[in-house]
Scaffold this motif. Structure first.
Motif, short mmCIF file in Angstrom:
data_model
loop_
_atom_site.label_atom_id
_atom_site.label_comp_id
_atom_site.label_asym_id
_atom_site.label_seq_id
_atom_site.Cartn_x
_atom_site.Cartn_y
_atom_site.Cartn_z
N LEU A 1 0.80 -1.22 0.00
CA LEU A 1 0.00 0.00 0.00
C LEU A 1 0.83 1.27 0.00
O LEU A 1 0.41 2.29 -0.57
N ALA A 2 2.00 1.24 0.62
CA ALA A 2 2.81 2.45 0.73
C ALA A 2 3.90 2.53 -0.34
O ALA A 2 4.08 3.58 -0.97
N VAL A 3 4.63 1.43 -0.55
CA VAL A 3 5.76 1.48 -1.49
C VAL A 3 5.29 1.30 -2.93
O VAL A 3 5.59 2.13 -3.81
N ASN A 4 4.52 0.23 -3.19
CA ASN A 4 4.12 -0.05 -4.58
C ASN A 4 2.99 0.86 -5.06
O ASN A 4 3.04 1.38 -6.18
N TRP A 5 1.96 1.03 -4.24
CA TRP A 5 0.81 1.83 -4.66
C TRP A 5 0.90 3.28 -4.22
O TRP A 5 0.32 4.15 -4.85
N GLY A 6 1.58 3.54 -3.12
CA GLY A 6 1.75 4.92 -2.63
C GLY A 6 0.47 5.60 -2.22
O GLY A 6 0.34 6.82 -2.35
N VAL A 7 -0.49 4.84 -1.69
CA VAL A 7 -1.80 5.43 -1.34
C VAL A 7 -1.87 5.87 0.12
O VAL A 7 -2.75 6.65 0.49
N VAL A 8 -0.97 5.38 0.97
CA VAL A 8 -0.99 5.75 2.38
C VAL A 8 0.44 5.99 2.85
O VAL A 8 1.39 5.43 2.30
N PRO A 9 0.63 6.84 3.89
CA PRO A 9 1.98 7.05 4.44
C PRO A 9 2.45 5.85 5.24
O PRO A 9 1.64 5.04 5.73
N VAL A 10 3.76 5.73 5.37
CA VAL A 10 4.34 4.57 6.04
C VAL A 10 4.22 4.66 7.55
O VAL A 10 3.93 3.67 8.22
N SER A 11 4.43 5.84 8.11
CA SER A 11 4.50 5.95 9.56
C SER A 11 3.98 7.30 10.02
O SER A 11 3.70 8.19 9.22
N GLY A 12 3.88 7.43 11.35
CA GLY A 12 3.44 8.69 11.95
C GLY A 12 1.95 8.68 12.27
O GLY A 12 1.25 7.69 12.09
N PHE B 1 -6.25 10.46 8.79
CA PHE B 1 -6.86 9.13 8.69
C PHE B 1 -5.96 8.18 7.90
O PHE B 1 -5.89 6.98 8.20
N ALA B 2 -5.25 8.71 6.91
CA ALA B 2 -4.37 7.86 6.10
C ALA B 2 -3.27 7.23 6.94
O ALA B 2 -2.85 6.10 6.67
N HIS B 3 -2.79 7.96 7.96
CA HIS B 3 -1.75 7.41 8.82
C HIS B 3 -2.27 6.23 9.65
O HIS B 3 -1.49 5.38 10.09
N LEU B 4 -3.58 6.18 9.86
CA LEU B 4 -4.17 5.15 10.69
C LEU B 4 -4.40 3.84 9.94
O LEU B 4 -4.53 2.78 10.57
N VAL B 5 -4.42 3.90 8.62
CA VAL B 5 -4.83 2.74 7.82
C VAL B 5 -3.92 1.54 8.03
O VAL B 5 -4.38 0.43 8.35
N LEU B 6 -2.61 1.72 7.85
CA LEU B 6 -1.69 0.59 7.92
C LEU B 6 -1.64 -0.07 9.30
O LEU B 6 -1.79 -1.29 9.40
#
Length: 306
Positions: free
Chosen positions: A154-165, A169-174
């Motif tokens: 989701l973060a590296v290949n698709w780039g739809v959400v941030p990795v950390s922090g 709401f996007a930070h909460l997904v992973l």
């Protein structure tokens, strides 16, 4: 119910006392705090001064008396890493932990409840075997591996959400998906098992013999009674998520209690560890008490001894 609640609240006192004693013993058996706090190059005079400042030169019973006196005042000591009182630092991290725990439970319930019901209704079919297999596989996968795979996808290949922090709401997904998938795997199997037991009861056969729609039989008559064991496992998982999501919070740099505890242990900041243990213990007690109250709401037949 009121008498039961009153007695349960009174039982918190001896539980917290035992926890305080265990924490005090663990702090003293894990090593000399002075040696942990000072570098190897510190002189003997530096060690003596710090030992006197911390009161560690006093007899053990004097240290325990001072420790208990401070606890009654809500004083867990000063964090040498932050140079602030430990309890406010721990309480400051609670909202982030609650946010992650709540989001993870939502993910777990959204996955587990419908798939668990579907697996029970389609017992011994291909759908049931597939869902059961996925549940076993989900339970077997460690959280840190799931988190890394989600980061890559989701973060590296698709780039739809941030990795950390934390912040949007996007930070909460992973992190929520990482924790929620593991909880959902266990809950799905429990929902299936509970539903199978309820679907074999006489009142379910009576409801079906009356010609009620299958959806009404499942959702109105069966699901509510099947939720009691699900509520139990949910409360247990919730306490784990609030105070014990150590690896996931560390992987995603989520500023909750889990990450704080890991940092405190690595830096030997025992004041933070003590405060965090007490806060988590109180949360576990309160969540279990709320679970007992919820049992009576789900099933009025449940009575508590006064």
């Amino acid at each position: 119910m009121a008498k039961y609640l009153y007695k349960s609240l009174l039982q918190i006192i001896p539980v917290l006392y035992i926890i305080s004693l265990v924490v005090f013993i663990l702090v003293h058996v894990t090593g000399d705090p002075v040696a942990l706090m000072l570098p190897d190059t510190a002189s003997a005079e530096d060690r003596r001064v710090l030992s006197e400042a911390l009161g560690l030169d006093q007899p053990l019973y004097v240290q325990y008396y001072r420790y208990m006196s401070n606890l009654l005042l809500g004083d867990f000591g000063t964090s040498f890493r932050y140079n602030e009182a430990a309890l406010p630092i721990v309480l400051e991290r609670l909202p982030a932990s609650f946010e992650l725990a709540a989001a993870s439970m939502v993910v777990a319930c959204v996955i587990a409840v419908p798939f668990g019901i579907w697996s029970a209704v389609k017992r011994n079919t291909g759908a049931d075997i597939f869902i059961s297999g996925i549940s076993v596989m989900g339970k077997a996968m460690p959280n840190f591996w799931v988190g890394i795979m989600l980061i890559l996808l989701l973060a590296v290949n698709w780039g739809v959400v941030p990795v950390s922090g934390r912040g949007t709401f996007a930070h909460l997904v992973l992190p929520a998906l990482t924790l929620g998938i593991g909880v959902a795997a266990e809950m799905t199997r429990l929902v299936r098992s509970s539903m199978l037991d309820i679907l074999g009861q006489d009142y379910i056969r009576t409801a079906r013999s009356k010609g009620l729609w299958e959806a009404i039989v499942i959702n109105k008559h069966a699901l509510r009674n099947a939720l009691i064991p699900v509520v139990t496992i949910t409360s247990l998982q919730l306490t784990h998520l609030v105070g014990g999501a150590l690896v996931t919070e560390t992987v995603f740099s989520w500023p909750g209690m889990g990450q704080l505890i890991v940092q405190a242990i690595n830096s030997h900041d025992m004041a933070i560890v003590q405060a965090a243990v007490f806060v988590i213990a109180i949360l576990v007690i309160l969540i279990n008490l709320a679970t007992d109250m919820l049992y009576a709401l789900l099933d009025p037949r449940i009575k508590y001894n006064h």
